[in-house]
Design a protein around this motif. Structure first.
Motif, PDB file in Angstrom:
ATOM      1  N   SER A  38      14.205   0.769  21.178  1.00  0.00           N
ATOM      2  CA  SER A  38      14.868   1.972  20.653  1.00  0.00           C
ATOM      3  C   SER A  38      15.527   1.727  19.447  1.00  0.00           C
ATOM      4  CB  SER A  38      15.730   2.757  21.602  1.00  0.00           C
ATOM      5  OG  SER A  38      16.533   1.923  22.062  1.00  0.00           O
ATOM      6  N   LYS A  39      16.076   0.593  19.432  1.00  0.00           N
ATOM      7  CA  LYS A  39      17.022  -0.165  18.322  1.00  0.00           C
ATOM      8  C   LYS A  39      16.109  -0.171  17.019  1.00  0.00           C
ATOM      9  CE  LYS A  39      20.439  -3.612  17.078  1.00  0.00           C
ATOM     10  NZ  LYS A  39      21.107  -4.872  17.470  1.00  0.00           N
ATOM     11  N   ALA A  40      14.719  -1.042  17.362  1.00  0.00           N
ATOM     12  CA  ALA A  40      13.744  -1.299  16.321  1.00  0.00           C
ATOM     13  C   ALA A  40      13.389   0.121  15.729  1.00  0.00           C
ATOM     14  CB  ALA A  40      12.719  -2.078  16.873  1.00  0.00           C
ATOM     15  N   PHE A  41      12.973   0.910  16.452  1.00  0.00           N
ATOM     16  CA  PHE A  41      12.391   2.126  15.994  1.00  0.00           C
ATOM     17  C   PHE A  41      13.699   3.000  15.118  1.00  0.00           C
ATOM     18  CE2 PHE A  41       9.059   2.541  19.293  1.00  0.00           C
ATOM     19  CZ  PHE A  41       8.065   2.544  18.289  1.00  0.00           C
ATOM     20  N   LEU A  69      11.257   9.828 -15.994  1.00  0.00           N
ATOM     21  CA  LEU A  69      10.818  10.423 -14.811  1.00  0.00           C
ATOM     22  C   LEU A  69       9.727   9.351 -14.114  1.00  0.00           C
ATOM     23  CD1 LEU A  69      10.980  14.381 -14.852  1.00  0.00           C
ATOM     24  CD2 LEU A  69      12.148  12.963 -13.473  1.00  0.00           C
ATOM     25  N   TYR A  70       8.880   9.119 -15.002  1.00  0.00           N
ATOM     26  CA  TYR A  70       7.715   8.402 -14.309  1.00  0.00           C
ATOM     27  C   TYR A  70       8.378   6.967 -13.833  1.00  0.00           C
ATOM     28  CZ  TYR A  70       3.909  11.820 -15.218  1.00  0.00           C
ATOM     29  OH  TYR A  70       3.134  12.624 -15.465  1.00  0.00           O
ATOM     30  N   ILE A  71       8.894   6.464 -14.715  1.00  0.00           N
ATOM     31  CA  ILE A  71       9.104   4.790 -14.536  1.00  0.00           C
ATOM     32  C   ILE A  71      10.192   4.900 -13.367  1.00  0.00           C
ATOM     33  CG2 ILE A  71      11.179   3.135 -15.488  1.00  0.00           C
ATOM     34  CD1 ILE A  71       9.845   3.868 -18.346  1.00  0.00           C
ATOM     35  N   LEU A  72      11.128   5.865 -13.214  1.00  0.00           N
ATOM     36  CA  LEU A  72      12.122   6.024 -12.101  1.00  0.00           C
ATOM     37  C   LEU A  72      11.441   6.280 -10.766  1.00  0.00           C
ATOM     38  CD1 LEU A  72      15.189   7.452 -13.839  1.00  0.00           C
ATOM     39  CD2 LEU A  72      14.913   5.125 -12.916  1.00  0.00           C
ATOM     40  N   GLY A  73      10.436   7.140 -11.029  1.00  0.00           N
ATOM     41  CA  GLY A  73       9.546   7.652  -9.827  1.00  0.00           C
ATOM     42  C   GLY A  73       8.743   6.490  -9.115  1.00  0.00           C
ATOM     43  N   ILE A  74       8.184   5.885  -9.968  1.00  0.00           N
ATOM     44  CA  ILE A  74       7.334   4.752  -9.789  1.00  0.00           C
ATOM     45  C   ILE A  74       8.247   3.590  -9.138  1.00  0.00           C
ATOM     46  CG2 ILE A  74       5.878   2.925 -10.258  1.00  0.00           C
ATOM     47  CD1 ILE A  74       4.572   5.093 -12.389  1.00  0.00           C
ATOM     48  N   ALA A  75       9.446   3.456  -9.619  1.00  0.00           N
ATOM     49  CA  ALA A  75      10.169   2.373  -9.195  1.00  0.00           C
ATOM     50  C   ALA A  75      10.926   2.893  -7.695  1.00  0.00           C
ATOM     51  CB  ALA A  75      11.724   2.404 -10.105  1.00  0.00           C
ATOM     52  N   GLU A  76      10.825   4.033  -7.468  1.00  0.00           N
ATOM     53  CA  GLU A  76      11.242   4.677  -6.281  1.00  0.00           C
ATOM     54  C   GLU A  76      10.039   4.131  -5.050  1.00  0.00           C
ATOM     55  OE1 GLU A  76      13.041   8.565  -4.000  1.00  0.00           O
ATOM     56  OE2 GLU A  76      13.415   8.146  -6.187  1.00  0.00           O
ATOM     57  N   CYS A  77       8.880   4.521  -5.764  1.00  0.00           N
ATOM     58  CA  CYS A  77       7.615   4.186  -4.684  1.00  0.00           C
ATOM     59  C   CYS A  77       7.634   2.742  -4.345  1.00  0.00           C
ATOM     60  CB  CYS A  77       6.511   4.793  -5.481  1.00  0.00           C
ATOM     61  SG  CYS A  77       6.140   6.279  -5.852  1.00  0.00           S
ATOM     62  N   LEU A  78       8.004   1.804  -5.335  1.00  0.00           N
ATOM     63  CA  LEU A  78       7.972   0.429  -5.178  1.00  0.00           C
ATOM     64  C   LEU A  78       9.043  -0.087  -4.326  1.00  0.00           C
ATOM     65  CD1 LEU A  78       6.864  -0.596  -8.944  1.00  0.00           C
ATOM     66  CD2 LEU A  78       5.365  -0.864  -6.756  1.00  0.00           C
ATOM     67  N   LEU A  79      10.295   0.416  -4.562  1.00  0.00           N
ATOM     68  CA  LEU A  79      11.491  -0.038  -3.861  1.00  0.00           C
ATOM     69  C   LEU A  79      11.401   0.468  -2.267  1.00  0.00           C
ATOM     70  CD1 LEU A  79      13.919  -1.499  -3.982  1.00  0.00           C
ATOM     71  CD2 LEU A  79      15.275   0.682  -4.546  1.00  0.00           C
ATOM     72  N   LEU A  80      10.491   1.755  -2.109  1.00  0.00           N
ATOM     73  CA  LEU A  80      10.477   2.166  -0.666  1.00  0.00           C
ATOM     74  C   LEU A  80       9.201   1.011   0.003  1.00  0.00           C
ATOM     75  CD1 LEU A  80      10.098   5.814  -1.142  1.00  0.00           C
ATOM     76  CD2 LEU A  80      11.779   4.792   0.150  1.00  0.00           C
ATOM     77  N   ALA A  81       8.384   0.626  -0.914  1.00  0.00           N
ATOM     78  CA  ALA A  81       7.543  -0.641  -0.391  1.00  0.00           C
ATOM     79  C   ALA A  81       8.287  -1.894   0.018  1.00  0.00           C
ATOM     80  CB  ALA A  81       6.197  -0.648  -1.134  1.00  0.00           C
ATOM     81  N   VAL A  82       9.297  -2.122  -0.890  1.00  0.00           N
ATOM     82  CA  VAL A  82       9.902  -3.243  -0.487  1.00  0.00           C
ATOM     83  C   VAL A  82      10.777  -3.270   0.571  1.00  0.00           C
ATOM     84  CG1 VAL A  82      11.948  -4.856  -1.639  1.00  0.00           C
ATOM     85  CG2 VAL A  82      10.045  -4.149  -2.987  1.00  0.00           C
ATOM     86  N   MET A  83      11.299  -2.050   0.876  1.00  0.00           N
ATOM     87  CA  MET A  83      12.299  -1.666   2.257  1.00  0.00           C
ATOM     88  C   MET A  83      11.253  -1.793   3.232  1.00  0.00           C
ATOM     89  SD  MET A  83      14.567   1.368   0.424  1.00  0.00           S
ATOM     90  CE  MET A  83      15.666   1.556   1.781  1.00  0.00           C
ATOM     91  N   ALA A  84       9.948  -1.271   2.985  1.00  0.00           N
ATOM     92  CA  ALA A  84       9.152  -1.572   4.256  1.00  0.00           C
ATOM     93  C   ALA A  84       8.985  -2.880   4.654  1.00  0.00           C
ATOM     94  CB  ALA A  84       7.928  -0.871   3.950  1.00  0.00           C
ATOM     95  N   TYR A  85       8.566  -3.665   3.604  1.00  0.00           N
ATOM     96  CA  TYR A  85       8.702  -5.168   3.834  1.00  0.00           C
ATOM     97  C   TYR A  85       9.616  -5.793   4.350  1.00  0.00           C
ATOM     98  CZ  TYR A  85       7.560 -10.106   2.720  1.00  0.00           C
ATOM     99  OH  TYR A  85       7.401 -11.381   2.638  1.00  0.00           O
ATOM    100  N   ASP A  86      10.882  -5.408   3.948  1.00  0.00           N
ATOM    101  CA  ASP A  86      12.155  -5.938   4.759  1.00  0.00           C
ATOM    102  C   ASP A  86      12.018  -5.905   6.046  1.00  0.00           C
ATOM    103  OD1 ASP A  86      14.878  -6.797   4.734  1.00  0.00           O
ATOM    104  OD2 ASP A  86      15.221  -4.778   5.424  1.00  0.00           O
ATOM    105  N   ARG A  87      11.655  -4.525   6.437  1.00  0.00           N
ATOM    106  CA  ARG A  87      11.503  -3.974   8.272  1.00  0.00           C
ATOM    107  C   ARG A  87      10.349  -4.823   8.614  1.00  0.00           C
ATOM    108  NH1 ARG A  87      15.349  -3.506  10.109  1.00  0.00           N
ATOM    109  NH2 ARG A  87      15.692  -4.797   8.168  1.00  0.00           N
ATOM    110  N   TYR A  88       9.230  -5.054   7.978  1.00  0.00           N
ATOM    111  CA  TYR A  88       8.266  -5.832   8.494  1.00  0.00           C
ATOM    112  C   TYR A  88       8.886  -7.117   8.895  1.00  0.00           C
ATOM    113  CZ  TYR A  88       4.375  -8.978   8.632  1.00  0.00           C
ATOM    114  OH  TYR A  88       3.361  -9.887   8.923  1.00  0.00           O
ATOM    115  N   VAL A  89       9.224  -8.022   7.964  1.00  0.00           N
ATOM    116  CA  VAL A  89       9.698  -9.313   8.104  1.00  0.00           C
ATOM    117  C   VAL A  89      10.878  -9.383   9.450  1.00  0.00           C
ATOM    118  CG1 VAL A  89      11.017 -11.187   7.347  1.00  0.00           C
ATOM    119  CG2 VAL A  89       9.178 -10.003   5.823  1.00  0.00           C
ATOM    120  N   ALA A  90      11.825  -8.276   9.153  1.00  0.00           N
ATOM    121  CA  ALA A  90      13.000  -8.254  10.279  1.00  0.00           C
ATOM    122  C   ALA A  90      12.539  -8.311  11.628  1.00  0.00           C
ATOM    123  CB  ALA A  90      13.808  -7.256  10.059  1.00  0.00           C
ATOM    124  N   ILE A  91      11.402  -7.418  11.752  1.00  0.00           N
ATOM    125  CA  ILE A  91      10.925  -6.930  13.379  1.00  0.00           C
ATOM    126  C   ILE A  91       9.569  -7.883  13.658  1.00  0.00           C
ATOM    127  CG2 ILE A  91       9.631  -5.455  14.695  1.00  0.00           C
ATOM    128  CD1 ILE A  91      11.346  -3.112  12.867  1.00  0.00           C
TER     129      ILE A  91
END
Length: 307
Positions: free
Chosen positions: A235-238, A104-126
């Protein structure tokens, strides 16, 4: 019961929903439907991000991995919850309990980190659209996903060892639906303040740091979006960011409530509710969050489902 009486624990008993025997069939049906919906919903997202040419981008590559992670995360707890409800026996061996918490801890933290990676992806894209294909190349995307999965493994194995190296006094009954740290601390002997501190530090590092990274990324993203001249562009970016923001708020909000709130505010019922929320409700909602607000995903699903 004397808390100084150390007991060598061979297994724990998860009380779960034992106080609701008349609702056993109803609860089993509800959790079975939830689990099937999680498997089907997230499974469909994985399939369409793999086979649809329009979704062969870094954003959907991360979304497919995120959906797979959700399936793994839910499968750590829900099958055993279903088994316990059906058999009305909540016994779980000591080692199985340790493996469940560590997973649970490993997968939960992997989810936190993957959400951060997805935020970085949106940052670079926009914020850096011209450099997006160069920065977010496939090789980097694969490395980021692998890093999200494996970064926390050594630390979480160490944290799990600390938890299960404690001595337990008297009762081996856990007033919870799956093995988790708060109910284990309740039956531990002596002063557990150092163990609790290490758990809180671990939570702060692996939950709050990714959350702060996501927050900073979205401050920059929103600042960039507000500077865009066209309303349609805004609106598309949001719209491309809103699904991710909802998922972030739900996951980090419920996780923080469970692991960062003061011990004095803990209760068995509230712990069960919040734990159910982040282990079952959020994985159930995520396919809806990412599909209902995404025209590309809806179009891909319409092509796939008739077949």
């Amino acid at each position: 019961m004397e808390r100084s009486n150390v007991t060598f624990v061979m297994e724990f008993i998860l009380l779960g929903f034992s106080d609701l025997p008349k609702l056993r069939s109803l609860l089993f049906g509800i959790f079975l439907i939830i689990y099937m919906c999680i498997l089907v919903g997230n499974g469909l997202l994985i399939i369409i991000t793999k086979i649809n040419p329009a979704l062969q981008t870094p954003m959907y590559f991360f979304l497919g991995n995120f959906s797979f992670l959700e399936i793994c995360y839910t499968s750590v707890t829900l099958p055993r919850i279903l088994r316990d409800i059906w058999t009305q026996k909540g016994n779980i061996p000591f080692l199985s309990c340790a493996i469940q918490i560590c997973s649970l801890y490993i997968l939960g933290i992997a989810e936190c980190l993957l959400l951060a990676v997805m935020a970085y992806d949106r940052y670079v894209a926009i914020c850096k659209p011209l450099y997006y294909p160069l920065i977010m190349n496939h090789k980097l995307c694969v490395k980021l996903v692998i890093a999200s999965w494996i970064t926390a493994i050594p630390v979480q194995i160490g944290v799990t060892y600390k938890i299960f190296s404690m001595n337990f006094c008297g009762s081996n009954k856990l007033s919870h639906i799956f093995c988790d740290t708060p109910p284990l601390l309740e039956i531990a002997c002596g002063d557990t303040s150092q163990k609790e501190l290490s758990i809180h530090v671990n939570t702060l590092v692996f939950i709050m740091l990714p959350f702060l990274f996501i927050l900073i990324s979205y401050v920059k993203i929103i600042t960039t979006i507000l500077k865009l001249p066209l309303t349609s562009g805004k609106s598309k970016a949001f719209s491309t960011c809103s699904s991710h923001l909802i998922a972030v708020c739900l996951f980090f909000g419920s996780g923080s409530i469970v692991y960062l709130r003061p011990k004095s505010t803990h209760s068995a019922k509230s712990d069960k509710v919040f734990s159910l929320f982040y282990t079952t409700v959020i994985p159930l909602l995520n396919p809806l969050i990412y599909s209902l607000r995404n025209k590309d995903v809806i179009a891909a699903l319409r092509k796939l489902l008739p077949k």
